[in-house]
Design an enzyme around this catalytic site. Structure first.
Site, mmCIF file in Angstrom:
data_model
loop_
_atom_site.group_PDB
_atom_site.id
_atom_site.type_symbol
_atom_site.label_atom_id
_atom_site.label_comp_id
_atom_site.label_asym_id
_atom_site.label_seq_id
_atom_site.Cartn_x
_atom_site.Cartn_y
_atom_site.Cartn_z
ATOM 1 N N GLU A 170 -17.132 41.197 -16.445
ATOM 2 C CA GLU A 170 -17.100 39.300 -17.289
ATOM 3 C C GLU A 170 -18.000 40.079 -18.791
ATOM 4 O O GLU A 170 -17.307 39.631 -19.863
ATOM 5 C CB GLU A 170 -18.085 38.714 -16.607
ATOM 6 C CG GLU A 170 -17.418 38.188 -15.323
ATOM 7 C CD GLU A 170 -16.609 36.773 -15.356
ATOM 8 O OE1 GLU A 170 -15.933 36.481 -16.929
ATOM 9 O OE2 GLU A 170 -16.000 35.861 -14.774
ATOM 10 N N ASP A 180 -5.712 39.408 -9.422
ATOM 11 C CA ASP A 180 -4.851 39.072 -10.944
ATOM 12 C C ASP A 180 -5.030 39.748 -11.986
ATOM 13 O O ASP A 180 -3.591 39.883 -11.491
ATOM 14 C CB ASP A 180 -5.226 37.384 -10.607
ATOM 15 C CG ASP A 180 -6.900 36.718 -11.767
ATOM 16 O OD1 ASP A 180 -7.796 37.854 -11.473
ATOM 17 O OD2 ASP A 180 -6.819 36.395 -12.315
ATOM 18 N N GLU A 230 -10.563 23.775 -7.882
ATOM 19 C CA GLU A 230 -10.349 25.715 -7.881
ATOM 20 C C GLU A 230 -9.415 26.359 -6.771
ATOM 21 O O GLU A 230 -8.886 26.850 -6.328
ATOM 22 C CB GLU A 230 -11.896 25.853 -7.409
ATOM 23 C CG GLU A 230 -12.264 27.154 -8.088
ATOM 24 C CD GLU A 230 -12.147 28.256 -9.158
ATOM 25 O OE1 GLU A 230 -12.087 28.980 -9.389
ATOM 26 O OE2 GLU A 230 -11.778 26.957 -10.189
ATOM 27 N N GLU A 256 -5.594 28.677 -17.088
ATOM 28 C CA GLU A 256 -4.345 29.751 -17.205
ATOM 29 C C GLU A 256 -3.839 28.535 -17.015
ATOM 30 O O GLU A 256 -2.118 28.815 -17.618
ATOM 31 C CB GLU A 256 -4.763 29.824 -15.714
ATOM 32 C CG GLU A 256 -5.685 31.299 -15.438
ATOM 33 C CD GLU A 256 -7.643 30.819 -15.526
ATOM 34 O OE1 GLU A 256 -8.170 31.764 -15.996
ATOM 35 O OE2 GLU A 256 -7.776 29.718 -15.310
ATOM 36 N N THR A 296 -7.239 38.637 -21.113
ATOM 37 C CA THR A 296 -7.406 38.093 -20.176
ATOM 38 C C THR A 296 -8.372 36.781 -19.965
ATOM 39 O O THR A 296 -7.823 36.065 -19.208
ATOM 40 C CB THR A 296 -7.353 38.353 -19.389
ATOM 41 O OG1 THR A 296 -6.965 38.138 -17.285
ATOM 42 C CG2 THR A 296 -9.266 39.116 -18.859
#
Length: 595
Positions: free
Chosen positions: A142, A287, A391, A410, A496
């Protein structure tokens, strides 16, 4: 004669059914075409303004009520930072490091929206307020994608001699954002120490390194999604350490994939290399590993990254994909990528998660547009049902397994990429639906909230930094077709976390290798000259080195054989044919199968 004409007309469409959708009379009874086939310029401009206002309201509210803390609590109109009283609260502490997160993440969004004055002011505020000398423990992943990535992106915007986004040069700027990125990345390096596999620990203390109680397990995404940010930093600093460590983690993860299926799991022990979580999929925990294989190749031109991605893509399609073979032809169930056991390829559960919605954007980058269209349509159908994206969604039960929606980007990211690839108005309608839903259900007096339950629309008092960094940015870029980023789409790569990096030929070079080659070359010249001097005394001259003598690396391009071209039908009509779109809606419970 009239009967003969009718028969010939019927025969024509029997022989050439794909031409059928080009005739207007068909669309008179196709509700999907009526809804999605056109998006007026007036509507588009309105959505540009709506998306700009959405960002502005969230950003201004953060600056007024939360700055210099990391995040905004939009219900109580206050800031939020690390939870020092509860160190085990990783939902908060993995992300928030008491380093002005939301401001830093908003920098390149301000630039993309052309707000030069606020961008410059925000940069100065970041320089004044951001410090990493903190007693906070953060997740390496993160901190890298949010902080290191946003600092590097803003730095590259400032120093770009072309200034394509407008005049974003900051008076008196002396690479302070690059220095901050360097400082943070250096504080993350202890995560790579004392691991037998070279795969990093998941968390570090910004002041003290790896905590004594840190676990020896990490997710595949967390360990394998550092290469873009660390690679750019290495090139800007002429220091191979950052990229080298990130690349070693990727390589070692790749070598630990199953020798039966070729799949990776989602959680690994960094000391033993054992897969603690054998589930393989395209969602949380794994992912972005695949995403960064492809993007690392695009940015740096290393063909080994493309090789790993191509092998992964084929393996994913073979083991995870269910349903009919093609998106827009044939019979069978709606195409779906499921979670499987990495060792056997067998389905392990019946849910997909919200992070998987970004897979369509990766497929667009890979040129597999038809597959991207179908992957995206499934998630859009789920959004339509709940006006949010739960989620986790159970595709067998047609119901959410986990009901919250934290304003994730996303789905809109994939919508934006598909619109860039097709220019089909369908995706403008999707964007408007998403924007309207967020405005209707999540807007509070001081910002935008996480939806706690997609059924009841109960809210949580949190606006995560990626809402401004990604969700608002992708919505704005979707509608602002004349934005400099869109006009020169092939010049940029999105991380990302939605931060933009320029596709610069210089990133294909490793300057430390140039220096090593220069040293070898100079040594060889000296040795040759010395030998020559031995035979012809007095001839020795000092070696010279010109930048022009350095090897020029050619620009790596996407393999054109990966690109599946769209038919005109996909561009000018629905990207997914009406019967299959209906099937998709039935599959997620949006409509009754009998209707």
């Amino acid at each position: 004669m009239r009967v003969e004409n009718i028969n010939l007309f019927t025969i024509f469409f029997m022989v050439y059914p794909s031409c059928y959708s080009f005739y207007n009379f068909e669309h008179d009874w196709d509700p999907f075409h009526s809804k999605y086939s056109h998006f007026s310029e007036k509507e588009r401009l309105q959505m540009v303004e709506e998306s700009r206002n959405m960002f502005r309201f969230g950003y201004d509210s953060y600056m007024k009520h939360a700055f210099p803390e990391d995040e905004l609590d939009p219900i109580h109109c206050r800031g939020r930072g690390a939870d020092h009283d509860h160190p085990d609260n990783i939902n908060i502490n993995d992300v928030l490091g008491d380093y002005v997160l939301t401001l830093v993440e908003s920098l390149d969004t301000l630039a993309i929206m052309g707000n030069s004055s606020e961008f410059k002011r925000a940069v100065q505020l970041a320089i004044e307020h951001v410090s990493f000398n903190k007693n906070t423990t953060v997740q390496v992943f993160e901190a890298t994608i949010r902080m290191v990535g946003s600092l590097l992106s803003a730095h590259l915007i400032i120093v770009d001699p072309r200034q394509p986004l407008g005049d974003m040069r900051v008076p008196g700027y002396e690479n302070e954002l690059l220095d901050l990125a360097h400082d943070l990345a250096t504080r993350l390096l202890p995560a790579f120490s004392n691991t037998r596999t070279g795969i990093p620990y998941p968390r570090v203390s910004l002041r003290d390194g790896v905590p004594e109680n840190c676990i020896n397990e990490t997710c595949t995404s967390g360990a394998g999604t550092l290469i873009l940010e660390f690679g750019i930093l290495s090139r800007l600093l002429n220091d191979p350490v950052y990229e080298g460590l990130a690349r070693r983690a990727v390589t070692n993860l790749w070598q630990l994939r199953s020798n039966v299926t070729g799949l990776l799991g989602n959680v690994i022990n960094i000391q033993t290399g054992e897969w603690v979580g054998p589930m393989s999929g395209l969602g949380a925990g794994i992912d972005s590993f695949f995403e960064y294989l492809l993007k690392a190749y695009i940015l740096f031109g290393d063909k080994n990254d493309l090789k790993m991605f191509n092998e992964s893509y084929e393996t994913i399609k073979f083991h995870m994909r269910r349903g009919r073979t093609k998106c827009n032809t044939g019979t069978g169930n709606t195409p779906l990528y499921v979670n499987v056991n990495m060792k056997t390829g067998e389905t392990v559960n019946t849910w997909i998660d919200a992070l998987q919605a970004a897979w369509s954007a990766v497929q667009v980058l890979n040129g597999d547009i038809e597959e991207a269209i179908c992957s995206h349509a499934l998630y859009y159908a789920i959004w339509q049902r709940y006006e949010a994206l739960p989620e986790r969604y159970n595709w067998q039960l047609k119901a959410p397994d986990i009901r919250f929606y934290p304003l994730r980007p996303e789905l809109i990211e994939s919508t934006y990429f598909l619109y860039q690839a097709t220019k089909n108005p369908f995706y403008l309608h999707v964007g408007r639906d998403i924007l309207n839903s967020i405005n209707e259900h999540t807007k509070e007096r001081c910002g935008f909230c996480t939806i706690h339950d997609v059924h009841t629309k109960e809210l949580e008092d949190r606006m995560e930094s990626f809402f401004l960094s990604e969700t608002c940015k992708y919505l704005y870029l979707l509608f602002d077709v004349d934005n400099p980023v869109n006009r020169e789409f092939s010049r940029y790569l999105f991380s990302t976390e939605g931060h933009i990096f320029p596709l610069d030929q210089n990133f294909h070079r490793k300057p430390w290798e140039d220096e090593e080659a220069k040293w070898r070359s100079e040594a060889e010249v000296l040795a040759a000259a010395a030998a020559e001097q031995m035979s012809e005394p007095g001839k020795l001259e000092g070696p010279g080195f010109s930048a022009n003598s350095r090897p020029v690396l050619t620009d790596a391009r996407m393999n054109s054989s990966n690109c599946h071209s769209l038919s005109p039908e996909r561009r000018y009509n629905l990207p997914i044919l009406s019967p299959y779109l209906t099937q998709m809606e039935v599959a997620v419970g949006l409509r009754d199968g009998s209707s």
